[in-house]
Design an enzyme around this catalytic site. Structure first.
Site, PDB file in Angstrom:
ATOM      1  N   HIS A  24       0.616  -1.234  -0.044  1.00  0.00           N
ATOM      2  CA  HIS A  24      -0.197  -0.058  -0.055  1.00  0.00           C
ATOM      3  C   HIS A  24       0.813   1.232   0.153  1.00  0.00           C
ATOM      4  CE1 HIS A  24      -3.560  -2.535   1.340  1.00  0.00           C
ATOM      5  NE2 HIS A  24      -2.560  -3.177   2.053  1.00  0.00           N
TER       6      HIS A  24
HETATM    7  C1  BDR Z   1      -2.317   0.521   5.860  1.00  0.00           C
HETATM    8  O1  BDR Z   1      -2.366   0.154   6.974  1.00  0.00           O
HETATM    9  C2  BDR Z   1      -0.889  -0.509   7.322  1.00  0.00           C
HETATM   10  O2  BDR Z   1      -1.272  -1.789   8.030  1.00  0.00           O
HETATM   11  C3  BDR Z   1      -0.192  -0.547   6.158  1.00  0.00           C
HETATM   12  O3  BDR Z   1       1.229   0.106   6.721  1.00  0.00           O
HETATM   13  C4  BDR Z   1      -0.753   0.521   5.208  1.00  0.00           C
HETATM   14  O4  BDR Z   1      -0.292   1.987   5.662  1.00  0.00           O
HETATM   15  C5  BDR Z   1      -3.126  -0.347   4.827  1.00  0.00           C
HETATM   16  O5  BDR Z   1      -4.348  -0.216   5.335  1.00  0.00           O
END
Ligand code: BDR
Ligand code: CA
Length: 314
Positions: free
Chosen positions: A241
Protein backbone atom coordinates in the site's frame (compact mmCIF):
# COMPACT_ATOMS: atom_id res chain seq x y z
CA UNK A 1 14.75 19.12 -9.09
CA UNK A 2 14.29 16.40 -6.52
CA UNK A 3 11.04 16.14 -4.55
CA UNK A 4 11.76 17.00 -0.93
CA UNK A 5 9.63 14.77 1.28
CA UNK A 6 9.07 13.92 4.92
CA UNK A 7 7.84 10.36 5.35
CA UNK A 8 5.37 10.03 8.21
CA UNK A 9 5.29 6.32 8.95
CA UNK A 10 4.52 3.37 11.27
CA UNK A 11 6.92 0.64 10.11
CA UNK A 12 5.47 -1.90 9.27
CA UNK A 13 6.39 -4.18 6.36
CA UNK A 14 4.89 -2.16 3.51
CA UNK A 15 6.25 0.98 5.21
CA UNK A 16 9.74 -0.58 5.04
CA UNK A 17 9.30 -1.33 1.34
CA UNK A 18 8.11 2.26 0.73
CA UNK A 19 10.91 3.83 2.77
CA UNK A 20 13.61 1.93 0.87
CA UNK A 21 11.85 2.78 -2.40
CA UNK A 22 12.06 6.49 -1.50
CA UNK A 23 15.72 6.19 -0.43
CA UNK A 24 16.60 4.42 -3.69
CA UNK A 25 14.71 6.85 -5.96
CA UNK A 26 17.02 9.47 -7.52
CA UNK A 27 14.04 11.85 -7.86
CA UNK A 28 13.31 11.86 -4.10
CA UNK A 29 15.13 13.52 -1.20
CA UNK A 30 13.93 12.26 2.19
CA UNK A 31 14.48 15.02 4.78
CA UNK A 32 13.53 12.80 7.70
CA UNK A 33 11.24 10.08 8.98
CA UNK A 34 8.51 11.05 11.42
CA UNK A 35 6.90 8.15 13.22
CA UNK A 36 3.50 7.48 14.66
CA UNK A 37 1.64 4.60 16.35
CA UNK A 38 -0.30 2.38 13.98
CA UNK A 39 0.89 -1.02 12.88
CA UNK A 40 2.96 -1.11 16.09
CA UNK A 41 3.28 1.09 19.23
CA UNK A 42 5.10 4.37 18.60
CA UNK A 43 8.28 3.34 20.47
CA UNK A 44 8.65 0.34 18.15
CA UNK A 45 7.65 2.43 15.15
CA UNK A 46 10.48 4.91 15.88
CA UNK A 47 12.99 2.15 16.61
CA UNK A 48 12.05 0.36 13.39
CA UNK A 49 12.46 3.58 11.39
CA UNK A 50 15.93 4.03 12.93
CA UNK A 51 16.80 0.44 11.99
CA UNK A 52 15.67 0.96 8.38
CA UNK A 53 17.80 4.13 8.11
CA UNK A 54 20.81 2.29 9.51
CA UNK A 55 20.32 -0.60 7.10
CA UNK A 56 20.02 1.77 4.14
CA UNK A 57 22.96 3.89 5.42
CA UNK A 58 20.79 7.01 5.53
CA UNK A 59 22.00 9.45 8.15
CA UNK A 60 18.77 11.46 8.43
CA UNK A 61 16.62 12.57 11.40
CA UNK A 62 14.06 10.16 12.83
CA UNK A 63 11.43 11.57 15.23
CA UNK A 64 8.97 9.92 17.57
CA UNK A 65 5.43 11.19 17.30
CA UNK A 66 1.98 10.57 18.70
CA UNK A 67 1.35 7.26 20.42
CA UNK A 68 -2.39 7.59 20.92
CA UNK A 69 -5.39 8.47 18.78
CA UNK A 70 -6.68 12.06 18.99
CA UNK A 71 -9.78 10.77 20.81
CA UNK A 72 -10.31 7.47 22.60
CA UNK A 73 -8.21 4.68 23.99
CA UNK A 74 -4.91 3.18 22.88
CA UNK A 75 -5.06 1.31 19.61
CA UNK A 76 -4.94 -2.48 19.28
CA UNK A 77 -2.08 -2.41 16.68
CA UNK A 78 -1.67 -4.77 13.71
CA UNK A 79 0.88 -7.34 14.90
CA UNK A 80 -1.26 -10.02 13.25
CA UNK A 81 -0.42 -8.37 9.88
CA UNK A 82 3.16 -7.18 10.49
CA UNK A 83 4.48 -9.54 13.20
CA UNK A 84 5.43 -8.91 16.84
CA UNK A 85 8.41 -6.81 15.71
CA UNK A 86 6.65 -5.01 12.83
CA UNK A 87 9.02 -6.80 10.45
CA UNK A 88 7.36 -10.21 10.10
CA UNK A 89 9.22 -11.78 13.08
CA UNK A 90 12.51 -12.03 11.17
CA UNK A 91 14.61 -11.46 14.32
CA UNK A 92 16.58 -8.74 12.60
CA UNK A 93 19.75 -8.15 14.69
CA UNK A 94 19.91 -4.77 16.49
CA UNK A 95 21.57 -2.27 14.16
CA UNK A 96 23.92 0.61 15.10
CA UNK A 97 21.36 3.39 14.95
CA UNK A 98 21.50 7.19 14.95
CA UNK A 99 19.86 8.68 18.06
CA UNK A 100 16.31 9.94 17.79
CA UNK A 101 15.87 13.61 16.93
CA UNK A 102 14.71 15.27 20.18
CA UNK A 103 11.75 16.96 18.47
CA UNK A 104 8.31 15.47 18.19
CA UNK A 105 7.24 14.37 14.71
CA UNK A 106 4.79 17.28 14.53
CA UNK A 107 7.43 19.83 15.54
CA UNK A 108 9.86 18.45 12.95
CA UNK A 109 7.24 18.78 10.19
CA UNK A 110 6.59 22.40 11.22
CA UNK A 111 10.30 23.27 11.48
CA UNK A 112 11.12 21.78 8.08
CA UNK A 113 8.12 23.48 6.44
CA UNK A 114 9.25 26.86 7.82
CA UNK A 115 12.80 26.19 6.65
CA UNK A 116 11.76 25.21 3.09
CA UNK A 117 8.49 27.07 2.48
CA UNK A 118 6.47 25.71 -0.44
CA UNK A 119 8.97 22.93 -1.19
CA UNK A 120 8.05 19.92 0.95
CA UNK A 121 5.49 17.19 0.38
CA UNK A 122 4.57 15.26 3.52
CA UNK A 123 3.96 11.65 2.54
CA UNK A 124 1.90 10.15 5.36
CA UNK A 125 1.66 6.35 5.33
CA UNK A 126 0.31 5.77 8.81
CA UNK A 127 -2.46 7.25 10.99
CA UNK A 128 -2.66 11.05 10.72
CA UNK A 129 -2.10 12.26 14.32
CA UNK A 130 1.26 13.90 13.62
CA UNK A 131 -0.16 16.00 10.78
CA UNK A 132 -3.20 17.01 12.83
CA UNK A 133 -0.92 18.09 15.68
CA UNK A 134 1.40 19.95 13.28
CA UNK A 135 -1.65 21.91 12.08
CA UNK A 136 -2.36 22.91 15.67
CA UNK A 137 1.27 24.01 16.19
CA UNK A 138 1.32 26.00 12.95
CA UNK A 139 -2.09 26.91 11.49
CA UNK A 140 -0.32 28.31 8.39
CA UNK A 141 1.15 24.87 7.64
CA UNK A 142 -1.00 24.33 4.51
CA UNK A 143 0.62 27.42 2.96
CA UNK A 144 4.11 26.31 3.99
CA UNK A 145 3.89 22.82 2.45
CA UNK A 146 3.86 21.96 -1.23
CA UNK A 147 1.35 19.21 -0.56
CA UNK A 148 0.29 16.22 1.48
CA UNK A 149 0.05 12.75 -0.04
CA UNK A 150 -1.41 9.99 2.04
CA UNK A 151 -1.89 6.25 1.94
CA UNK A 152 -5.22 5.87 3.60
CA UNK A 153 -8.93 5.62 3.12
CA UNK A 154 -11.28 3.81 0.78
CA UNK A 155 -13.30 6.18 -1.37
CA UNK A 156 -15.30 3.88 -3.65
CA UNK A 157 -14.35 0.43 -2.34
CA UNK A 158 -14.89 -1.41 0.94
CA UNK A 159 -12.61 -0.96 3.93
CA UNK A 160 -10.08 -3.36 5.41
CA UNK A 161 -10.86 -2.92 9.13
CA UNK A 162 -14.61 -2.46 8.90
CA UNK A 163 -16.83 -2.67 5.81
CA UNK A 164 -16.29 1.07 5.33
CA UNK A 165 -12.96 2.03 6.96
CA UNK A 166 -9.31 1.58 6.02
CA UNK A 167 -6.76 0.98 8.82
CA UNK A 168 -4.79 4.26 8.78
CA UNK A 169 -7.93 6.39 8.91
CA UNK A 170 -9.81 4.07 11.29
CA UNK A 171 -6.87 4.14 13.72
CA UNK A 172 -7.18 7.90 14.25
CA UNK A 173 -10.39 9.09 12.62
CA UNK A 174 -10.62 12.40 14.51
CA UNK A 175 -7.07 13.32 13.44
CA UNK A 176 -7.94 12.31 9.86
CA UNK A 177 -11.01 14.52 9.97
CA UNK A 178 -8.80 17.50 10.85
CA UNK A 179 -6.26 16.65 8.15
CA UNK A 180 -8.92 16.16 5.44
CA UNK A 181 -10.53 19.49 6.32
CA UNK A 182 -7.32 21.55 6.07
CA UNK A 183 -6.70 23.80 3.07
CA UNK A 184 -3.79 21.99 1.52
CA UNK A 185 -3.33 20.04 -1.65
CA UNK A 186 -4.20 16.59 -0.29
CA UNK A 187 -3.89 13.56 -2.53
CA UNK A 188 -5.30 10.29 -1.24
CA UNK A 189 -4.02 6.84 -2.27
CA UNK A 190 -6.56 4.56 -0.67
CA UNK A 191 -7.58 0.93 -1.04
CA UNK A 192 -9.20 1.95 -4.36
CA UNK A 193 -5.72 1.72 -5.89
CA UNK A 194 -3.57 -0.11 -3.32
CA UNK A 195 -5.78 -3.22 -3.23
CA UNK A 196 -5.83 -3.26 -7.04
CA UNK A 197 -2.20 -4.39 -7.25
CA UNK A 198 -1.46 -7.75 -5.61
CA UNK A 199 2.24 -8.67 -5.44
CA UNK A 200 3.36 -12.29 -5.74
CA UNK A 201 6.21 -14.14 -3.99
CA UNK A 202 7.98 -13.99 -7.37
CA UNK A 203 7.99 -10.17 -7.13
CA UNK A 204 9.61 -10.46 -3.69
CA UNK A 205 12.34 -12.69 -5.11
CA UNK A 206 12.96 -10.13 -7.85
CA UNK A 207 13.27 -7.32 -5.28
CA UNK A 208 15.95 -9.37 -3.53
CA UNK A 209 17.71 -10.17 -6.80
CA UNK A 210 17.78 -6.45 -7.63
CA UNK A 211 19.04 -5.35 -4.22
CA UNK A 212 20.25 -8.11 -1.95
CA UNK A 213 20.41 -6.00 1.23
CA UNK A 214 17.25 -3.87 1.06
CA UNK A 215 15.18 -6.02 -1.30
CA UNK A 216 16.32 -9.06 0.70
CA UNK A 217 15.08 -7.44 3.92
CA UNK A 218 11.67 -6.74 2.35
CA UNK A 219 11.47 -10.26 0.95
CA UNK A 220 12.26 -11.85 4.31
CA UNK A 221 9.93 -9.57 6.31
CA UNK A 222 7.12 -10.03 3.81
CA UNK A 223 6.87 -13.82 4.20
CA UNK A 224 4.65 -13.32 7.27
CA UNK A 225 2.74 -10.56 5.48
CA UNK A 226 2.02 -12.85 2.50
CA UNK A 227 0.62 -15.47 4.88
CA UNK A 228 -1.74 -12.90 6.34
CA UNK A 229 -2.97 -11.69 2.95
CA UNK A 230 -3.26 -15.19 1.50
CA UNK A 231 -5.76 -16.49 4.04
CA UNK A 232 -9.01 -17.38 2.31
CA UNK A 233 -7.62 -17.19 -1.20
CA UNK A 234 -6.03 -19.71 -3.56
CA UNK A 235 -2.99 -17.68 -4.61
CA UNK A 236 -0.18 -16.19 -2.50
CA UNK A 237 -0.09 -12.39 -2.52
CA UNK A 238 0.56 -9.27 -0.49
CA UNK A 239 -0.10 -5.55 -0.95
CA UNK A 240 2.46 -2.76 -0.82
CA UNK A 241 0.00 0.00 0.00
CA UNK A 242 2.48 2.55 1.27
CA UNK A 243 4.77 2.98 -1.74
CA UNK A 244 2.05 4.36 -4.03
CA UNK A 245 2.11 8.05 -3.01
CA UNK A 246 5.88 8.03 -3.58
CA UNK A 247 5.47 6.39 -6.99
CA UNK A 248 2.99 9.15 -7.88
CA UNK A 249 5.55 11.87 -7.10
CA UNK A 250 8.04 10.13 -9.38
CA UNK A 251 5.60 9.43 -12.22
CA UNK A 252 2.12 11.00 -11.96
CA UNK A 253 1.08 9.30 -15.22
CA UNK A 254 0.86 5.98 -13.34
CA UNK A 255 -2.42 7.08 -11.76
CA UNK A 256 -5.82 8.44 -12.65
CA UNK A 257 -6.71 11.12 -10.11
CA UNK A 258 -10.13 12.66 -9.57
CA UNK A 259 -11.07 15.72 -7.54
CA UNK A 260 -13.94 15.68 -5.07
CA UNK A 261 -15.32 16.96 -1.77
CA UNK A 262 -14.27 14.62 1.03
CA UNK A 263 -15.42 13.82 4.55
CA UNK A 264 -14.17 11.47 7.26
CA UNK A 265 -16.81 9.93 9.49
CA UNK A 266 -16.42 9.95 13.27
CA UNK A 267 -19.78 8.30 13.77
CA UNK A 268 -19.25 5.19 15.98
CA UNK A 269 -20.53 2.65 13.46
CA UNK A 270 -18.89 4.23 10.41
CA UNK A 271 -15.83 5.60 12.16
CA UNK A 272 -12.97 6.18 9.72
CA UNK A 273 -15.08 6.03 6.58
CA UNK A 274 -13.76 8.32 3.82
CA UNK A 275 -16.50 9.48 1.47
CA UNK A 276 -15.93 11.52 -1.66
CA UNK A 277 -18.50 13.48 -3.69
CA UNK A 278 -17.28 13.73 -7.27
CA UNK A 279 -18.22 16.91 -9.19
CA UNK A 280 -21.86 17.00 -10.19
CA UNK A 281 -22.92 14.19 -7.87
CA UNK A 282 -24.51 16.29 -5.12
CA UNK A 283 -26.22 19.62 -4.50
CA UNK A 284 -26.04 19.25 -0.71
CA UNK A 285 -24.43 22.36 0.84
CA UNK A 286 -22.88 20.17 3.56
CA UNK A 287 -20.98 18.29 0.89
CA UNK A 288 -20.23 21.25 -1.38
CA UNK A 289 -18.69 23.02 1.62
CA UNK A 290 -16.44 20.07 2.40
CA UNK A 291 -12.79 20.47 1.48
CA UNK A 292 -11.73 19.38 -2.04
CA UNK A 293 -9.14 16.65 -2.26
CA UNK A 294 -7.59 14.54 -5.02
CA UNK A 295 -8.29 10.81 -4.99
CA UNK A 296 -6.39 8.16 -6.91
CA UNK A 297 -8.98 5.96 -8.62
CA UNK A 298 -6.95 3.92 -11.14
CA UNK A 299 -3.37 2.69 -11.34
CA UNK A 300 -1.24 1.21 -14.12
CA UNK A 301 -0.20 -2.08 -12.47
CA UNK A 302 2.38 -3.12 -15.03
CA UNK A 303 4.29 0.15 -15.12
CA UNK A 304 4.07 0.60 -11.34
CA UNK A 305 5.52 -2.87 -10.73
CA UNK A 306 8.31 -2.15 -13.20
CA UNK A 307 9.11 1.15 -11.46
CA UNK A 308 9.52 -0.67 -8.13
CA UNK A 309 11.77 -3.33 -9.66
CA UNK A 310 13.88 -0.84 -11.62
CA UNK A 311 14.33 1.37 -8.54
CA UNK A 312 15.38 -1.52 -6.29
CA UNK A 313 17.76 -2.69 -8.99
CA UNK A 314 19.53 0.58 -9.68
C1 BDR B 1 -2.23 0.59 5.76
O1 BDR B 1 -2.32 0.04 7.07
C2 BDR B 1 -1.09 -0.52 7.46
O2 BDR B 1 -1.25 -1.85 7.87
C3 BDR B 1 -0.17 -0.45 6.27
O3 BDR B 1 1.16 -0.14 6.67
C4 BDR B 1 -0.75 0.64 5.42
O4 BDR B 1 -0.23 1.91 5.75
C5 BDR B 1 -3.08 -0.24 4.81
O5 BDR B 1 -4.43 -0.21 5.21
CA1 CA C 1 1.86 2.17 7.08
Amino acid sequence: MKHKIILDTDPGIDDAMAIFFAFLSPQIEVLGLTTVFGNVPVEMSARNAQTLCALAEQDIPVCKGVGMPWVGKESGYAHFVHGDDGFGNINFPPAKIRELDPRSSAQFIVDMARQHPGEITVVAIGPLGNLALALRLEPALPKLLKGVSIMGGAAFVRGNVTPVAEANIWNDAYAAEIVFAAEWQLTMFGLDVTNAVPFTPQFLEELKLGNNKLGGFVRDAAQFYVQFYSQNREDKVCFFHDAMPIAHLIDPTLFEIQGGHARVSTDPLNIGQTSVALPGTTTSPDWLNAQQINVATQVDKVRLTQLYLDTYQA
